[in-house]
Design a protein around this motif. Structure first.
Motif, PDB file in Angstrom:
ATOM      1  N   TRP A 224       0.821  -1.220   0.000  1.00  0.00           N
ATOM      2  CA  TRP A 224       0.000   0.000   0.000  1.00  0.00           C
ATOM      3  C   TRP A 224       0.849   1.261   0.000  1.00  0.00           C
ATOM      4  O   TRP A 224       0.350   2.358  -0.250  1.00  0.00           O
TER       5      TRP A 224
ATOM      6  N   TYR B 170      -1.117   4.162  -7.614  1.00  0.00           N
ATOM      7  CA  TYR B 170      -1.579   4.612  -8.933  1.00  0.00           C
ATOM      8  C   TYR B 170      -3.028   5.100  -8.828  1.00  0.00           C
ATOM      9  O   TYR B 170      -3.761   4.720  -7.904  1.00  0.00           O
TER      10      TYR B 170
ATOM     11  N   ARG C  15      -7.441   0.483  -5.339  1.00  0.00           N
ATOM     12  CA  ARG C  15      -8.361   0.100  -4.266  1.00  0.00           C
ATOM     13  C   ARG C  15      -8.146  -1.365  -3.933  1.00  0.00           C
ATOM     14  O   ARG C  15      -7.634  -2.120  -4.763  1.00  0.00           O
ATOM     15  N   VAL C  16      -8.599  -1.761  -2.774  1.00  0.00           N
ATOM     16  CA  VAL C  16      -8.607  -3.178  -2.433  1.00  0.00           C
ATOM     17  C   VAL C  16      -9.461  -3.888  -3.477  1.00  0.00           C
ATOM     18  O   VAL C  16     -10.546  -3.405  -3.811  1.00  0.00           O
TER      19      VAL C  16
ATOM     20  N   SER D 105      -4.688  -3.944 -11.653  1.00  0.00           N
ATOM     21  CA  SER D 105      -4.116  -2.591 -11.600  1.00  0.00           C
ATOM     22  C   SER D 105      -4.533  -1.783 -12.826  1.00  0.00           C
ATOM     23  O   SER D 105      -4.970  -0.636 -12.703  1.00  0.00           O
ATOM     24  N   GLY D 106      -4.392  -2.373 -14.009  1.00  0.00           N
ATOM     25  CA  GLY D 106      -4.760  -1.671 -15.242  1.00  0.00           C
ATOM     26  C   GLY D 106      -6.237  -1.307 -15.237  1.00  0.00           C
ATOM     27  O   GLY D 106      -6.609  -0.170 -15.551  1.00  0.00           O
TER      28      GLY D 106
ATOM     29  N   ARG E 146      -7.055 -13.823 -11.334  1.00  0.00           N
ATOM     30  CA  ARG E 146      -7.590 -13.074 -10.207  1.00  0.00           C
ATOM     31  C   ARG E 146      -8.869 -12.347 -10.624  1.00  0.00           C
ATOM     32  O   ARG E 146      -8.865 -11.613 -11.619  1.00  0.00           O
TER      33      ARG E 146
ATOM     34  N   LEU F  95      -3.322  -6.870 -28.682  1.00  0.00           N
ATOM     35  CA  LEU F  95      -1.953  -7.300 -29.007  1.00  0.00           C
ATOM     36  C   LEU F  95      -1.907  -8.708 -29.589  1.00  0.00           C
ATOM     37  O   LEU F  95      -0.890  -9.120 -30.128  1.00  0.00           O
TER      38      LEU F  95
ATOM     39  N   ALA G 110       1.136  -1.531 -16.537  1.00  0.00           N
ATOM     40  CA  ALA G 110       0.287  -2.172 -15.507  1.00  0.00           C
ATOM     41  C   ALA G 110       0.498  -3.672 -15.673  1.00  0.00           C
ATOM     42  O   ALA G 110      -0.453  -4.446 -15.803  1.00  0.00           O
ATOM     43  N   THR G 111       1.761  -4.056 -15.704  1.00  0.00           N
ATOM     44  CA  THR G 111       2.140  -5.400 -16.144  1.00  0.00           C
ATOM     45  C   THR G 111       2.392  -6.373 -14.984  1.00  0.00           C
ATOM     46  O   THR G 111       2.952  -7.447 -15.195  1.00  0.00           O
ATOM     47  N   GLY G 112       1.995  -5.986 -13.779  1.00  0.00           N
ATOM     48  CA  GLY G 112       1.969  -6.946 -12.690  1.00  0.00           C
ATOM     49  C   GLY G 112       3.312  -7.210 -12.027  1.00  0.00           C
ATOM     50  O   GLY G 112       4.230  -6.373 -12.059  1.00  0.00           O
ATOM     51  N   PHE G 113       3.403  -8.391 -11.452  1.00  0.00           N
ATOM     52  CA  PHE G 113       4.508  -8.704 -10.539  1.00  0.00           C
ATOM     53  C   PHE G 113       5.072 -10.096 -10.794  1.00  0.00           C
ATOM     54  O   PHE G 113       4.375 -10.970 -11.305  1.00  0.00           O
TER      55      PHE G 113
ATOM     56  N   ASN H  86       3.042 -15.605 -15.956  1.00  0.00           N
ATOM     57  CA  ASN H  86       3.238 -14.233 -16.479  1.00  0.00           C
ATOM     58  C   ASN H  86       4.708 -13.851 -16.601  1.00  0.00           C
ATOM     59  O   ASN H  86       5.030 -12.816 -17.173  1.00  0.00           O
TER      60      ASN H  86
HETATM   61  O1  N01 Z   1      -1.009  -7.578 -12.587  1.00  0.00           O
HETATM   62  P1  N01 Z   1      -1.586  -8.800 -13.455  1.00  0.00           P
HETATM   63  P2  N01 Z   1      -1.822  -6.491 -11.745  1.00  0.00           P
HETATM   64  N1  N01 Z   1       2.927  -7.419 -22.943  1.00  0.00           N
HETATM   65  O2  N01 Z   1      -0.455  -9.752 -13.565  1.00  0.00           O
HETATM   66  C1  N01 Z   1      -0.263  -7.802 -18.987  1.00  0.00           C
HETATM   67  C2  N01 Z   1      -3.290  -7.618  -6.853  1.00  0.00           C
HETATM   68  N2  N01 Z   1      -3.844  -6.304  -6.916  1.00  0.00           N
HETATM   69  O3  N01 Z   1      -0.829  -5.542 -11.189  1.00  0.00           O
HETATM   70  O4  N01 Z   1      -2.979 -11.532 -18.879  1.00  0.00           O
HETATM   71  C3  N01 Z   1       1.630  -7.105 -22.831  1.00  0.00           C
HETATM   72  O5  N01 Z   1      -2.864  -9.290 -12.947  1.00  0.00           O
HETATM   73  C4  N01 Z   1      -0.973  -9.063 -18.581  1.00  0.00           C
HETATM   74  O6  N01 Z   1      -1.429  -9.759 -19.718  1.00  0.00           O
HETATM   75  P3  N01 Z   1      -1.686 -11.378 -19.633  1.00  0.00           P
HETATM   76  C5  N01 Z   1      -4.276  -8.647  -7.362  1.00  0.00           C
HETATM   77  O7  N01 Z   1      -4.147  -9.825  -6.624  1.00  0.00           O
HETATM   78  C6  N01 Z   1      -4.536  -5.875  -5.884  1.00  0.00           C
HETATM   79  O8  N01 Z   1      -2.928  -5.950 -12.508  1.00  0.00           O
HETATM   80  O9  N01 Z   1      -0.524 -11.948 -18.861  1.00  0.00           O
HETATM   81  N3  N01 Z   1       0.918  -7.269 -21.722  1.00  0.00           N
HETATM   82  C7  N01 Z   1      -2.079  -8.474 -17.705  1.00  0.00           C
HETATM   83  O10 N01 Z   1      -3.111  -7.937 -18.471  1.00  0.00           O
HETATM   84  C8  N01 Z   1      -3.822  -8.824  -8.762  1.00  0.00           C
HETATM   85  O11 N01 Z   1      -4.190 -10.028  -9.357  1.00  0.00           O
HETATM   86  C9  N01 Z   1      -5.057  -4.635  -5.915  1.00  0.00           C
HETATM   87  O12 N01 Z   1      -1.738 -11.791 -21.024  1.00  0.00           O
HETATM   88  C10 N01 Z   1       1.544  -7.773 -20.652  1.00  0.00           C
HETATM   89  C11 N01 Z   1      -1.344  -7.345 -17.004  1.00  0.00           C
HETATM   90  O13 N01 Z   1      -0.246  -6.995 -17.833  1.00  0.00           O
HETATM   91  C12 N01 Z   1      -2.335  -8.676  -8.622  1.00  0.00           C
HETATM   92  O14 N01 Z   1      -2.165  -7.654  -7.684  1.00  0.00           O
HETATM   93  C13 N01 Z   1      -4.937  -3.827  -6.994  1.00  0.00           C
HETATM   94  C14 N01 Z   1       2.900  -8.116 -20.685  1.00  0.00           C
HETATM   95  C15 N01 Z   1      -0.821  -7.734 -15.660  1.00  0.00           C
HETATM   96  O15 N01 Z   1      -1.872  -8.129 -14.847  1.00  0.00           O
HETATM   97  C16 N01 Z   1      -1.630  -8.288  -9.888  1.00  0.00           C
HETATM   98  O16 N01 Z   1      -2.415  -7.332 -10.582  1.00  0.00           O
HETATM   99  C17 N01 Z   1      -4.216  -4.281  -8.048  1.00  0.00           C
HETATM  100  C18 N01 Z   1       3.590  -7.929 -21.900  1.00  0.00           C
HETATM  101  N4  N01 Z   1       4.879  -8.270 -22.030  1.00  0.00           N
HETATM  102  C19 N01 Z   1      -3.655  -5.499  -7.987  1.00  0.00           C
HETATM  103  N5  N01 Z   1       3.253  -8.587 -19.473  1.00  0.00           N
HETATM  104  C20 N01 Z   1      -5.710  -4.122  -4.757  1.00  0.00           C
HETATM  105  O17 N01 Z   1      -6.190  -4.833  -3.931  1.00  0.00           O
HETATM  106  C21 N01 Z   1       2.140  -8.528 -18.719  1.00  0.00           C
HETATM  107  N6  N01 Z   1       1.107  -8.041 -19.437  1.00  0.00           N
HETATM  108  C22 N01 Z   1      -5.680  -2.661  -4.651  1.00  0.00           C
END
Ligand code: N01
Length: 552
Positions: free
Chosen positions: A59, A64, A68-69, A202-203, A341, A362, A390-393, A510
């Motif tokens: 947190w 960004y 939110r949760v 996130s996205g 998720r 894409l 917004a490519t995650g972790f 991922n």
């Molecule tokens: O990450 P994600 P996040 N080229 O991995 C894309 C928690 N969370 O940060 O599905 C193009 O879910 C990827 O595409 P694909 C929650 O548990 C909590 O959004 O792999 N695209 C996907 O669309 C969540 O699940 C909260 O094909 C690429 C996106 O990027 C976790 O965090 C808020 C790519 C990544 O989505 C992660 O969420 C937000 C590439 N090379 C998140 N690489 C709260 O509770 C990746 N992608 C506040």
């Protein structure tokens, strides 16, 4: 043994400090509770290190716009152990914003007087186990060292940002942000052509907010994702007070019901007609949150035909919402709903009806390269001023591998986990004595309400430490056999569901090259019962060593 520790509190100025009982890495939900429980309930000396400038963990970093949760959260996405803490904090909305959660954690840190034992802005660069002394020594980026018998890694399940290695990305000269490392200074989208890559939680949260002020927003989507309406709303005080009045009951229910205090449906889809099922889906959709997934009928995550029906219902909602049929087509997900998720959205699909928002699929036109000022796909060149990743972790295992502790014989975690993330109970690792993880691979992690899961895990770690102390033992370590059995159990539970049939970060899919392995225990309530049984049976599956010297 006396060690040089420089930091906040009594260690300031480089004066000699006693060896600690426990070092905790991370001051998010898990780390803060570890400090409180080990220090205040067990009376241990504890030092916490965090690379961030304040408490909050995920947190702190994920600020960004729109963060939110990602669950109907309040008042249950919070600590549960103290009624006084529960009574002292009013949650304003049902789905808490990042700002509110961070403010809540600051409130907790103040109420429990935690900051004096946390050294902020301190990145741990090394952690090594000393077999003879039966303790861990950590080194900070500034070259300081500290030691402790126990190392508690509350390093975060979603911490290491995934930055895709797209050709030319470093040549882009505009602004670049990652949602998981958002700056503390305000970011303006006003008058800018913004690109967002990634449509996960996130996205989907950031896109509607960015679209409000950007000149033009282009979303680059690799996999279309399902989302359910969050239906976020103000939380009336009377509603909050009603929860508080029955807090202990709710807490007990959460532990026994997979992290949520509410029972889930017993209804079976096969007992309803097709029309009745559609009516039920409409009802659950109107309620919002996770209702459609967990409360329409039993088994949405295990029964293929039922899942497909629910998936198709949500696809219908996307078609209804998005006015341009071509854009709607690109947004239709083709996996089993809930097996990535589940995302709760606040106007994500409606955003594509704005004239300043467009979508690039894409799969149809992959990115070929970045230039200094644009993203070039196989079909077109998109000039942009700002890139939002917004490519995650590198989820669950990534933060432990970034720490890369060295266990027995100097073996590193990177070596140990080169092919499989072996753990016992998701919290211990063979060859890494006296090291405990909160939300590690093989724990329920994100499949349970994380603050409560962290509390239960830390309570168990505390019980383990107390057991060692009272039995005059110096070290405890998982056996390789128990790791193998644990892995089989985790994979077996996942195999009974639809999860393994979808590429997701739950499986490490991922991150290119990451071992494919289901990373979480899907039944948190069974898991925490199991932790208790393991402790009751004298920490079954672990081996222990007598203390090599006196302990203070
Ligand atoms: O990450 P994600 P996040 N080229 O991995 C894309 C928690 N969370 O940060 O599905 C193009 O879910 C990827 O595409 P694909 C929650 O548990 C909590 O959004 O792999 N695209 C996907 O669309 C969540 O699940 C909260 O094909 C690429 C996106 O990027 C976790 O965090 C808020 C790519 C990544 O989505 C992660 O969420 C937000 C590439 N090379 C998140 N690489 C709260 O509770 C990746 N992608 C506040």
């Amino acid at each position: 043994m006396r060690l040089r520790v420089v930091g906040s509190g009594e260690g300031k100025g480089g004066s000699a400090m006693p060896h600690f009982d426990a070092i905790v890495i991370g001051s998010g939900f898990g780390g803060l509770y570890a400090l409180h429980h080990l220090r205040d309930a067990l009376g241990l000396s504890v030092r916490v290190f965090d690379g961030a400038g304040g408490v909050g963990g995920t947190w702190w970093h994920n600020r960004y716009p729109g963060a939110r949760v990602d669950a109907p959260s309040t008042p249950f996405y919070a600590y549960t152990f103290s009624k006084a803490l529960v009574d002292g904090w009013d949650w304003p909305e049902t789905q808490a914003s990042q700002k509110t959660v961070l403010a809540y954690l600051e409130y907790v840190a103040d109420r429990l007087d935690l900051r004096k034992d946390i050294q902020f802005n301190t990145w741990i660069t090394d952690a090594r186990y000393d077999e003879a002394a039966q303790h861990w020594t950590v080194e900070t980026h500034a070259g300081e060292t500290a030691s402790a018998q126990f190392l508690i890694c509350a390093t975060g399940a979603l911490f290491v940002a995934n930055r895709p290695n797209i050709p030319g990305i470093n040549d882009f000269t505009g602004e670049v942000y990652h949602t998981g490392r958002w700056p503390h200074e305000p970011v303006s989208f006003e008058g800018k052509n913004v690109a967002v890559i990634g449509t996960g939680s996130s996205g989907m949260q950031a896109i509607p907010e960015i679209a409000k002020t950007a000149k033009h927003l282009t979303v680059f989507q690799r996999t279309p994702q399902f989302a359910l309406p969050a239906r976020n709303r103000p939380l009336p005080k009377a509603e909050l007070d009603a929860f508080r009045a029955n807090w202990e009951d709710h807490r007990g229910s959460m532990i026994h019901r997979g992290g949520s205090p509410f029972p889930t449906t017993k209804l079976r889809a096969r007992d309803a007609t097709a029309e009745e099922r559609q009516a039920r889906y409409e009802e659950m959709w109107a309620e919002g949150g996770m209702q459609l997934l967990i409360n329409s009928y039993r088994g949405v995550l295990t029964k293929e035909a039922l899942n497909e029906e629910v998936s198709e219902f949500v696809r219908g909602k996307i078609r209804e919402t998005v006015k341009d049929p071509e854009t709607a087509r690109k947004l239709l997900p083709d996996y089993f709903i809930g097996t990535k998720r589940m995302i709760l959205d606040n106007g994500y699909f409606e955003t594509y009806n704005r004239p300043n928002v467009s979508l690039v699929d894409l799969r149809e036109e992959p990115i070929e390269t970045f230039t200094a000022t644009s993203i070039r796909t196989s079909a077109a060149d998109y000039p942009i001023d700002m890139l939002v990743l917004a490519t995650g972790f590198d989820a669950v295992s990534g933060s432990m591998l970034a720490l890369n502790p060295k266990g027995r014989d100097g073996v590193s975690l990177k070596e140990k986990w080169a092919e499989r993330f072996e753990t016992y109970l998701g919290t211990a690792i063979s060859d890494f004595p006296n090291l405990f993880m909160v939300h590690g691979p093989g724990s329920p992690g994100v499949f349970f309400t994380m603050p409560l899961g962290g509390e239960c895990t830390v309570n168990w770690i505390g019980r383990c430490i107390s057991h060692l102390r009272s039995a005059r033992l110096g070290a405890i370590e998982a056996t390789p056999e128990s790791e193998t059995l644990w892995d089989e159990e985790i994979q077996g539970i996942a195999a009974g569901t639809l999860y393994p049939r979808t590429n997701s970060w739950y499986l490490g899919a991922n991150i290119p090259g990451k071992p494919r392995q289901f990373l979480g225990h899907l039944n948190g309530s069974t898991y925490f019962k199991r932790l208790t049984e393991v402790a009751d049976q004298g920490f079954e599956g672990f081996r222990t060593e007598a203390a090599s010297g006196p302990r203070g």
